[in-house]
Design a protein around this motif. Structure first.
Motif, PDB file in Angstrom:
ATOM      1  N   VAL A 202      31.843  29.501  37.249  1.00  0.00           N
ATOM      2  CA  VAL A 202      33.173  28.994  36.965  1.00  0.00           C
ATOM      3  C   VAL A 202      33.887  28.896  38.309  1.00  0.00           C
ATOM      4  O   VAL A 202      33.757  29.783  39.143  1.00  0.00           O
ATOM      5  CB  VAL A 202      33.943  29.945  36.025  1.00  0.00           C
ATOM      6  CG1 VAL A 202      35.343  29.443  35.751  1.00  0.00           C
ATOM      7  CG2 VAL A 202      33.183  30.136  34.729  1.00  0.00           C
ATOM      8  N   ARG A 203      34.637  27.826  38.517  1.00  0.00           N
ATOM      9  CA  ARG A 203      35.269  27.640  39.823  1.00  0.00           C
ATOM     10  C   ARG A 203      36.140  28.831  40.202  1.00  0.00           C
ATOM     11  O   ARG A 203      36.660  29.538  39.339  1.00  0.00           O
ATOM     12  CB  ARG A 203      36.022  26.327  39.877  1.00  0.00           C
ATOM     13  CG  ARG A 203      37.151  26.159  38.923  1.00  0.00           C
ATOM     14  CD  ARG A 203      37.778  24.764  39.104  1.00  0.00           C
ATOM     15  NE  ARG A 203      38.328  24.246  37.881  1.00  0.00           N
ATOM     16  CZ  ARG A 203      39.570  24.465  37.475  1.00  0.00           C
ATOM     17  NH1 ARG A 203      40.380  25.186  38.190  1.00  0.00           N
ATOM     18  NH2 ARG A 203      39.993  23.955  36.341  1.00  0.00           N
ATOM     19  N   ALA A 204      36.293  29.036  41.505  1.00  0.00           N
ATOM     20  CA  ALA A 204      36.970  30.221  42.033  1.00  0.00           C
ATOM     21  C   ALA A 204      38.463  30.020  42.234  1.00  0.00           C
ATOM     22  O   ALA A 204      39.125  30.867  42.804  1.00  0.00           O
ATOM     23  CB  ALA A 204      36.326  30.626  43.355  1.00  0.00           C
TER      24      ALA A 204
ATOM     25  N   ASP B  59      45.980  24.463  35.133  1.00  0.00           N
ATOM     26  CA  ASP B  59      45.588  25.802  34.677  1.00  0.00           C
ATOM     27  C   ASP B  59      46.791  26.734  34.669  1.00  0.00           C
ATOM     28  O   ASP B  59      47.028  27.467  33.711  1.00  0.00           O
ATOM     29  CB  ASP B  59      44.513  26.399  35.589  1.00  0.00           C
ATOM     30  CG  ASP B  59      43.244  25.578  35.657  1.00  0.00           C
ATOM     31  OD1 ASP B  59      42.905  24.912  34.668  1.00  0.00           O
ATOM     32  OD2 ASP B  59      42.582  25.609  36.720  1.00  0.00           O
TER      33      ASP B  59
ATOM     34  N   LYS C  83      41.735  32.224  42.042  1.00  0.00           N
ATOM     35  CA  LYS C  83      41.969  32.656  40.655  1.00  0.00           C
ATOM     36  C   LYS C  83      42.096  34.173  40.539  1.00  0.00           C
ATOM     37  O   LYS C  83      42.816  34.669  39.685  1.00  0.00           O
ATOM     38  CB  LYS C  83      40.871  32.139  39.724  1.00  0.00           C
ATOM     39  CG  LYS C  83      39.534  32.811  39.876  1.00  0.00           C
ATOM     40  CD  LYS C  83      38.534  32.286  38.860  1.00  0.00           C
ATOM     41  CE  LYS C  83      37.181  32.931  39.045  1.00  0.00           C
ATOM     42  NZ  LYS C  83      36.191  32.354  38.152  1.00  0.00           N
ATOM     43  N   TYR C  84      41.435  34.904  41.432  1.00  0.00           N
ATOM     44  CA  TYR C  84      41.503  36.368  41.385  1.00  0.00           C
ATOM     45  C   TYR C  84      42.880  36.856  41.834  1.00  0.00           C
ATOM     46  O   TYR C  84      43.460  37.757  41.226  1.00  0.00           O
ATOM     47  CB  TYR C  84      40.400  36.978  42.235  1.00  0.00           C
ATOM     48  CG  TYR C  84      39.026  36.556  41.775  1.00  0.00           C
ATOM     49  CD1 TYR C  84      38.451  37.099  40.629  1.00  0.00           C
ATOM     50  CD2 TYR C  84      38.312  35.587  42.466  1.00  0.00           C
ATOM     51  CE1 TYR C  84      37.209  36.695  40.186  1.00  0.00           C
ATOM     52  CE2 TYR C  84      37.059  35.174  42.039  1.00  0.00           C
ATOM     53  CZ  TYR C  84      36.518  35.736  40.896  1.00  0.00           C
ATOM     54  OH  TYR C  84      35.279  35.324  40.463  1.00  0.00           O
TER      55      TYR C  84
ATOM     56  N   VAL D  25      40.903  38.293  34.507  1.00  0.00           N
ATOM     57  CA  VAL D  25      40.164  37.166  35.083  1.00  0.00           C
ATOM     58  C   VAL D  25      39.334  36.460  34.013  1.00  0.00           C
ATOM     59  O   VAL D  25      39.172  35.241  34.056  1.00  0.00           O
ATOM     60  CB  VAL D  25      39.269  37.635  36.256  1.00  0.00           C
ATOM     61  CG1 VAL D  25      38.408  36.505  36.779  1.00  0.00           C
ATOM     62  CG2 VAL D  25      40.119  38.193  37.377  1.00  0.00           C
ATOM     63  N   GLU D  26      38.855  37.206  33.027  1.00  0.00           N
ATOM     64  CA  GLU D  26      38.069  36.609  31.956  1.00  0.00           C
ATOM     65  C   GLU D  26      38.902  35.581  31.181  1.00  0.00           C
ATOM     66  O   GLU D  26      38.394  34.551  30.743  1.00  0.00           O
ATOM     67  CB  GLU D  26      37.545  37.682  30.992  1.00  0.00           C
ATOM     68  CG  GLU D  26      36.555  38.637  31.609  1.00  0.00           C
ATOM     69  CD  GLU D  26      37.195  39.742  32.453  1.00  0.00           C
ATOM     70  OE1 GLU D  26      38.426  39.967  32.352  1.00  0.00           O
ATOM     71  OE2 GLU D  26      36.460  40.356  33.236  1.00  0.00           O
TER      72      GLU D  26
ATOM     73  N   ASP E  71      39.210  32.538  33.389  1.00  0.00           N
ATOM     74  CA  ASP E  71      37.933  31.810  33.311  1.00  0.00           C
ATOM     75  C   ASP E  71      37.816  31.014  32.015  1.00  0.00           C
ATOM     76  O   ASP E  71      37.305  29.898  32.013  1.00  0.00           O
ATOM     77  CB  ASP E  71      36.749  32.769  33.425  1.00  0.00           C
ATOM     78  CG  ASP E  71      36.487  33.209  34.854  1.00  0.00           C
ATOM     79  OD1 ASP E  71      36.987  32.553  35.798  1.00  0.00           O
ATOM     80  OD2 ASP E  71      35.766  34.220  35.037  1.00  0.00           O
TER      81      ASP E  71
ATOM     82  N   ILE F  48      39.827  27.905  32.395  1.00  0.00           N
ATOM     83  CA  ILE F  48      39.132  26.992  33.314  1.00  0.00           C
ATOM     84  C   ILE F  48      37.960  26.320  32.604  1.00  0.00           C
ATOM     85  O   ILE F  48      37.784  25.107  32.700  1.00  0.00           O
ATOM     86  CB  ILE F  48      38.666  27.737  34.580  1.00  0.00           C
ATOM     87  CG1 ILE F  48      39.873  28.155  35.419  1.00  0.00           C
ATOM     88  CG2 ILE F  48      37.709  26.872  35.396  1.00  0.00           C
ATOM     89  CD1 ILE F  48      39.540  29.075  36.575  1.00  0.00           C
ATOM     90  N   ARG F  49      37.158  27.107  31.892  1.00  0.00           N
ATOM     91  CA  ARG F  49      36.009  26.534  31.163  1.00  0.00           C
ATOM     92  C   ARG F  49      36.458  25.495  30.145  1.00  0.00           C
ATOM     93  O   ARG F  49      35.849  24.437  30.009  1.00  0.00           O
ATOM     94  CB  ARG F  49      35.227  27.636  30.451  1.00  0.00           C
ATOM     95  CG  ARG F  49      34.121  28.187  31.264  1.00  0.00           C
ATOM     96  CD  ARG F  49      33.203  29.071  30.422  1.00  0.00           C
ATOM     97  NE  ARG F  49      32.881  30.244  31.208  1.00  0.00           N
ATOM     98  CZ  ARG F  49      33.467  31.427  31.091  1.00  0.00           C
ATOM     99  NH1 ARG F  49      34.384  31.630  30.186  1.00  0.00           N
ATOM    100  NH2 ARG F  49      33.125  32.415  31.873  1.00  0.00           N
TER     101      ARG F  49
ATOM    102  N   GLY G 267      31.005  22.524  33.065  1.00  0.00           N
ATOM    103  CA  GLY G 267      31.660  22.475  34.356  1.00  0.00           C
ATOM    104  C   GLY G 267      31.628  21.117  35.032  1.00  0.00           C
ATOM    105  O   GLY G 267      32.108  20.961  36.130  1.00  0.00           O
TER     106      GLY G 267
END
Length: 109
Positions: free
Chosen positions: A15-17, A23, A61-62, A72-73, A76, A79-80, A87
């Motif tokens: 998944v992109r960072a 988003d 994202k972090y 973060v989940e 993600d 993002i997904r 992706g």
């Protein structure tokens, strides 16, 4: 899912960072202008700490998740959903409307 994604030893789909404006808008429930300001603030914090700041309208994202106390989940998952499960496409981003109107180029493969 391709065979590579389910092969032994493969942890999962990457998944992109970074997060982008759309988003941030979805995660915070804010307007585009505030999303841009938020990304700019996150990148300024990264630079001040001596870490890499993403160019353009992207933020780590972090760092974003940490700043707002969002797991973060969960980031993600957003993002997904926006990028599509594999992706490669933007299934839920409204690109279908743009394709119908001829507003996108056909460079995806």
């Amino acid at each position: 899912m391709s065979a590579l994604e389910t092969a032994p030893g493969v942890v999962g789909v990457v998944v992109r960072a970074y997060v982008v404006v759309d988003d941030v808008m979805q995660l915070l429930g804010c307007k585009k202008s505030l999303a841009y300001k938020t990304i700019k603030k996150i990148n300024a914090q990264e630079e001040k700490a001596g870490r890499y700041a993403f160019p353009g309208a992207k933020a780590n994202k972090y760092s974003f998740a940490d700043s707002f106390g969002i797991p973060v989940e969960f980031v993600d998952a957003v993002i997904r959903k926006r990028d599509g499960e594999d992706g490669r496409g933007a299934k839920d981003c409204g690109t279908e409307d743009h394709e119908e109107k001829g507003l996108t180029s056909d460079r995806r493969g």
